[in-house]
Scaffold this motif. Structure first.
Motif, PDB file in Angstrom:
ATOM      1  N   THR A 195       0.835  -1.203   0.000  1.00 29.53           N
ATOM      2  CA  THR A 195       0.000   0.000   0.000  1.00 29.53           C
ATOM      3  C   THR A 195       0.872   1.257   0.000  1.00 29.53           C
ATOM      4  N   ASP A 236      -9.362  -0.471  -5.015  1.00 29.98           N
ATOM      5  CA  ASP A 236     -10.232   0.546  -5.598  1.00 29.98           C
ATOM      6  C   ASP A 236     -10.084   0.637  -7.113  1.00 29.98           C
ATOM      7  N   THR A 238      -7.334   1.240  -8.792  1.00 27.78           N
ATOM      8  CA  THR A 238      -6.229   2.100  -9.220  1.00 27.78           C
ATOM      9  C   THR A 238      -4.928   1.291  -9.284  1.00 27.78           C
TER      10      THR A 238
END
Length: 430
Positions: A195, A236, A238
């Motif tokens: 992340t 999401d 992306t």
């Protein structure tokens, strides 16, 4: 020719100003987020060793082991010829000199997969010893040009341990160096990033460590290892790997592909986990697009097929390694990982062949471009930069010499660097 009548221009000064204002954010993004490569040296490989196995003499010992491995198989020239590389005698001489003088360009003392999980007091002691030994190697001139550690990842189970190891290593390194200064080639590696938040956490840790040790702001930078599918495609929808490169205030220096962790995370069978698997190529293509123009360097991963054992297995492993190195270079990945001293001969043979086999043609085209000579190829500035960067990389790793560049391309090393990286900060020397 008379200048045009400004009365005939349709756009007013106010129009120019309005357009400029509307694009201010774009200008700032391009300047800050896409500064381009800074022209500094990028190592051709990174060698990983368990942190507790490092000594100041390790690089030299690996060079000796690499030479012994090829000598046992008939020598470097035999290997280069067997691999069907151009001018095997010339390559053998250059690589022999490389293995004797600088066998490792970038070394990572590994506290992660190559080290494993150990009692805290044991890892604490090894982290302190690693800092001391790196400082000794740098002071003695035996350290590779780039050196550092890979600590444990920022997932919940290992986060505190990774931070503690980083903290202890850095403090020990500073305490062991003259005037508490860090080596220019220090590299820190954050593995298994999934992340953007993990990269931001690492940037915060760097900031706090700088404050604690009185280091200049921004001195600590780090590599990100791309080993999880979550970095290629987020929940999401992306592409987090693109955001990662811009999320740490310029602290991200490299983006490295982790062959086996990434392959395993996709469920690819062990026998088919490889740097050339289609899934690997897709991930690396995404990484390449994300990093373009950012100045963040890319590195391919490793092969765990080692050139050891019986002579036939050694030759097969060398052939595989050389082919994979050449494949990465052709794809625009100019760095990779090596895991064993016996991989060094094919790392440098394949790398040197890549730069030497195309040198004559690239130098000829660059000479024609620089000196405005008539040519059947009309190269544009962007292509001229690519030609110069190719030669500049070959020069940096020792594949070609400054004399060869001056003779074939008609440019000095300083002019070559300026052609390759016109927007880079001015540097002294080559």
């Amino acid at each position: 020719m008379n200048p045009p009548d400004t009365a005939k221009l349709a756009l007013s000064a106010e129009d120019y100003a309005r357009i400029g204002e509307s694009l201010r954010a774009t200008d700032e993004l391009l300047a800050a987020g896409y500064p381009g490569d800074d022209g500094s040296r990028q190592p051709v490989h990174t060698v990983y060793v368990p942190a507790d196995k490092f000594t100041p003499a390790l690089a030299s010992e690996w060079g000796q082991q690499a030479l012994a491995a090829v000598d046992a198989q008939g020598g470097l020239e035999r290997l280069a010829s067997w691999l069907d590389l151009e001018n095997p005698g010339v390559l053998a001489g250059l690589v022999e000199a490389k293995l004797a003088s600088e066998p490792i360009e970038d070394l990572r003392l590994d506290f992660e997969d190559g080290y494993g999980s150990r009692p805290d007091d044991e890892e604490d002691a090894h982290a302190v010893a690693a800092g001391t030994n790196v400082a000794r190697a740098v002071a003695a001139g035996t350290a590779p040009p780039f050196i550092g550690i890979r600590f444990k990842c920022f997932e919940a189970a290992t986060r505190d341990r990774g931070l503690r190891t980083l903290d202890l290593f850095l403090g020990s390194l500073l305490d062991s160096t003259a005037n508490r200064t860090l080596p220019d080639g220090l590299v820190l590696t954050l593995p298994k990033v999934s992340t953007v938040a993990q990269v931001q956490a690492m940037a915060y840790a760097c900031e706090r460590l700088e404050d604690a040790h009185g280091l200049p702001s921004g001195r600590l930078r780090f590599e990100v290892q791309m080993e999880t599918p979550q970095l290629i495609l987020g929940a999401d929808g992306t592409v987090p790997v693109a955001a990662v490169l811009h999320a740490a205030g310029g602290r991200v220096s490299g983006l490295h592909y982790g062959t086996y962790d990434y392959s395993a995370s996709l469920g690819i069978a062990a026998a088919h986990q490889s740097m050339e698997h289609p899934a690997a190529d897709y991930a690396k293509a995404v990484m390449q697009v994300a990093a373009a123009g950012t100045g963040v360097r890319l590195s391919d991963g490793s092969t765990n097929i080692l050139p050891i054992g019986d002579p036939q297995n050694v030759d097969r492993a060398w052939a595989l390694h050389a082919r994979l190195v050449a494949r990465s270079l052709a794809a625009g990945y100019y760095q990779g990982w090596d895991l064993h001293a016996a991989q060094l001969p094919t790392r440098f043979l394949a790398t040197y062949d890549f730069y030497r086999s195309g040198f004559a043609a690239a130098a000829f085209r660059l000479r024609n471009y620089v000196h405005r000579l008539e040519s059947t190829i009309l190269d544009e500035p962007a292509t001229a930069r690519a030609l110069a960067r190719y030669i500049h990389r070959g020069l940096a790793c020792g594949a070609v010499t400054a004399a060869e560049v001056a003779d074939a391309a008609g440019v000095s090393t300083e002019d070559l660097a300026a052609l390759a990286h016109p927007n880079a900060p001015k540097r002294t020397g080559s």
